[in-house]
Each structure stands twice: as structure tokens, then as C-alpha cells.
Motif scaffolding. Structure first.
Motif, short mmCIF file in Angstrom:
data_model
loop_
_atom_site.label_atom_id
_atom_site.label_comp_id
_atom_site.label_asym_id
_atom_site.label_seq_id
_atom_site.Cartn_x
_atom_site.Cartn_y
_atom_site.Cartn_z
N GLN A 104 0.81 -1.10 -0.07
CA GLN A 104 0.06 0.01 0.11
C GLN A 104 0.91 1.12 0.04
N SER B 161 2.44 1.55 -3.52
CA SER B 161 1.51 2.10 -4.56
C SER B 161 1.00 3.59 -4.47
N SER B 162 1.11 4.18 -3.23
CA SER B 162 0.74 5.43 -2.96
C SER B 162 1.91 6.43 -3.23
N ALA B 163 2.96 5.86 -3.52
CA ALA B 163 4.17 7.11 -3.77
C ALA B 163 4.09 7.48 -5.12
N GLN B 164 4.47 8.59 -5.41
CA GLN B 164 4.33 9.23 -6.65
C GLN B 164 5.44 8.47 -7.46
N TRP B 165 6.68 8.12 -7.09
CA TRP B 165 7.46 7.46 -7.94
C TRP B 165 7.07 6.13 -8.32
N PHE B 166 5.96 5.44 -7.70
CA PHE B 166 5.50 4.29 -8.21
C PHE B 166 4.27 4.37 -8.56
N GLU B 167 3.53 5.47 -8.81
CA GLU B 167 2.04 5.38 -9.11
C GLU B 167 1.85 4.81 -10.39
N ASP B 168 1.00 3.95 -10.50
CA ASP B 168 0.41 3.20 -11.66
C ASP B 168 1.38 2.26 -12.23
N LEU C 223 5.05 -4.20 -9.20
CA LEU C 223 4.96 -3.84 -7.70
C LEU C 223 5.18 -5.01 -6.85
N LYS D 93 8.80 9.94 -14.04
CA LYS D 93 8.29 10.37 -12.77
C LYS D 93 9.20 10.88 -11.74
N CYS E 247 9.77 14.29 -9.77
CA CYS E 247 9.72 14.59 -8.30
C CYS E 247 11.22 15.22 -7.89
#
Length: 233
Positions: free
Chosen positions: A9, A12-19, A25, A128, A132
Motif C-alpha cells: 500500500q 503504490s501510494s508513492a508518486q515514484w511508483f504510481e500506476d 509492484l 516520474k 519529483c
């Protein structure tokens, strides 16, 4: 945070790893671990080599520069959700800045080599990451500009006003910060000496701009502090 579900969780919520695709993942989750750092410890010091990416799950840490004499100058403080260490994906050089722990902190740790292997199948990661990283770099440029163009009193006022935005609780008397910061902290954050910062705070206290409540800073007149933010003539 102890379970794979929690780690998943957070990633998956990090901007680096979004989507990021689910299969990748899964590989990130398997490569990740959680590490605890005590207050006053260092994640790395100036001059250390590192090979790890970090995500701050909970706590507060500080990015700083240090002089040859050992005096530390704070650049920025990071809190929950911050990611750092991305330079290890590109270079194998000693770090020019250090990172120290201000409060007991829990960090998610990812080996750089594992991330490099995983994102080979998802190159959009670097786009991404670039966005950042540029946001962080822009913040450092703003700090450098304030040092060059603004006197110490203006820099201290600016830091206090930033803290109101991030940690200020409105009260009948003004804004009470919910983090305890010493005048040493303010000296480090504003690139000044403790003695000069102490003098500035004493002056503001006499003018009724600030006060303390159980060691927490109370800003009584933020608009008056904003007027202190005048550049050099």
C-alpha cells in the motif's frame, strides 16, 4: 508497518511508483524491507556512499550540509511520505548532503540495484522520478536564493511562516506549532548562528510577535512576521 500488504500500500501510494504494473509492484514489495531509526541517528552523513532508496513511512528527518568544522546547516525537513536516495540510481559517488533523524522514524528501504532491474520493464518510472526530483531541486534553489538575497531576520521569518503552513494549529492567541523546535534548529534552518537567532527571537517576543507554550512556539502576529521578509537593500 509489518506486513507485505502494508508495504504494498505504501509503495503504490508513492508518486515514484504510481500506476506501476501489478507484477512489478510485487517484485518491489519482495525487495523492500522496513528499518527503524532512532532520534539523533544518521541515515547517511556527508561524504558517505549509499546504494539504497528510502521512503519515510513515519517520522521526521532533515537534509543538511555540514562545514569542515562540523557545523550543520539544514536545507529541508521531510515527513511522512517523502522519498529520497534517488541519486544512487545514477551515480556511485559520496553524498554531498547528509540525512539525519529528528524523531524516531520508520523507513521503507529498497536496494538501488533491485529497483534498476525492476524498472527496466517500466521506463516511465524515470519520467516520474525526474518530475519529483525537479520539485525537490526547485525547493533547494529557493533556499539558496533566500541565503543570497535576504538577511538572517528575513530568513528566520520565512522559516517560521513555512512552519505555520505545515504545523500550525490555530488558537485564540495565534498559531501554535505542533512540533518542538529549538533555537538551534531555527539557526540551522536559516543558515545563521544560534546567538543571532536568539537575539531575533528575543526582539520578536518583546514586540509581542511570538511567545512559547510549553516549549512550543506560538506565533501571535504572523502578518507582522511577514513584514520582516524584506531583501537586502
Amino acid at each position: 508497518m509489518n506486513t507485505k500488504t502494508d508495504i504494498r500500500q505504501f509503495l503504490s501510494s508513492a508518486q515514484w511508483f504510481e500506476d506501476i504494473p501489478e507484477s512489478l509492484l510485487d517484485r518491489l514489495v519482495n525487495a523492500a524491507s522496513i528499518k527503524h531509526f532512532e532520534s539523533g541517528s544518521h541515515i547517511w552523513r556527508v561524504g558517505d556512499k549509499t546504494s539504497t532508496l528510502y521512503g519515510l513511512v513515519h517520522g521526521r528527518i532533515r537534509l543538511y550540509q555540514a562545514s569542515e568544522g562540523g557545523q550543520e546547516y539544514a536545507l529541508t525537513d521531510w515527513e511522512d511520505g517523502a522519498w529520497f536516495g534517488e541519486q544512487t540510481l545514477a551515480v556511485d559517488e559520496p553524498n554531498m548532503l547528509g540525512v539525519k533523524v529528528l524523531e524516531p522514524s520508520e523507513l521503507l528501504v529498497l536496494p538501488s540495484k533491485s529497483v534498476q532491474q525492476i524498472v527496466q520493464d517500466w521506463p516511465v518510472f524515470y519520467e516520474k522520478l525526474f518530475k519529483c526530483s525537479w520539485h525537490n531541486t526547485r525547493g533547494l534553489y529557493e533556499i539558496i536564493s533566500s541565503i543570497v538575497f535576504y538577511p538572517l531576520k528575513a530568513r528566520v521569518a520565512g522559516r517560521v511562516l513555512e512552519l505555520i503552513e505545515e504545523h500550525g494549529n490555530r488558537t485564540d492567541e495565534g498559531f501554535l506549532l505542533n512540533v518542538r523546535l529549538s533555537q538551534n534548529d531555527f539557526a540551522s534552518l536559516s543558515m545563521g548562528s544560534r546567538q543571532r537567532v536568539n537575539a531575533i527571537f528575543r526582539e520578536w517576543a518583546r514586540q509581542g510577535l511570538i511567545d512559547y507554550r510549553d516549549d512550543y512556539l506560538l506565533i501571535k502576529k504572523p502578518q507582522a512576521l511577514a513584514k520582516e521578509m524584506t531583501p537586502f537593500d
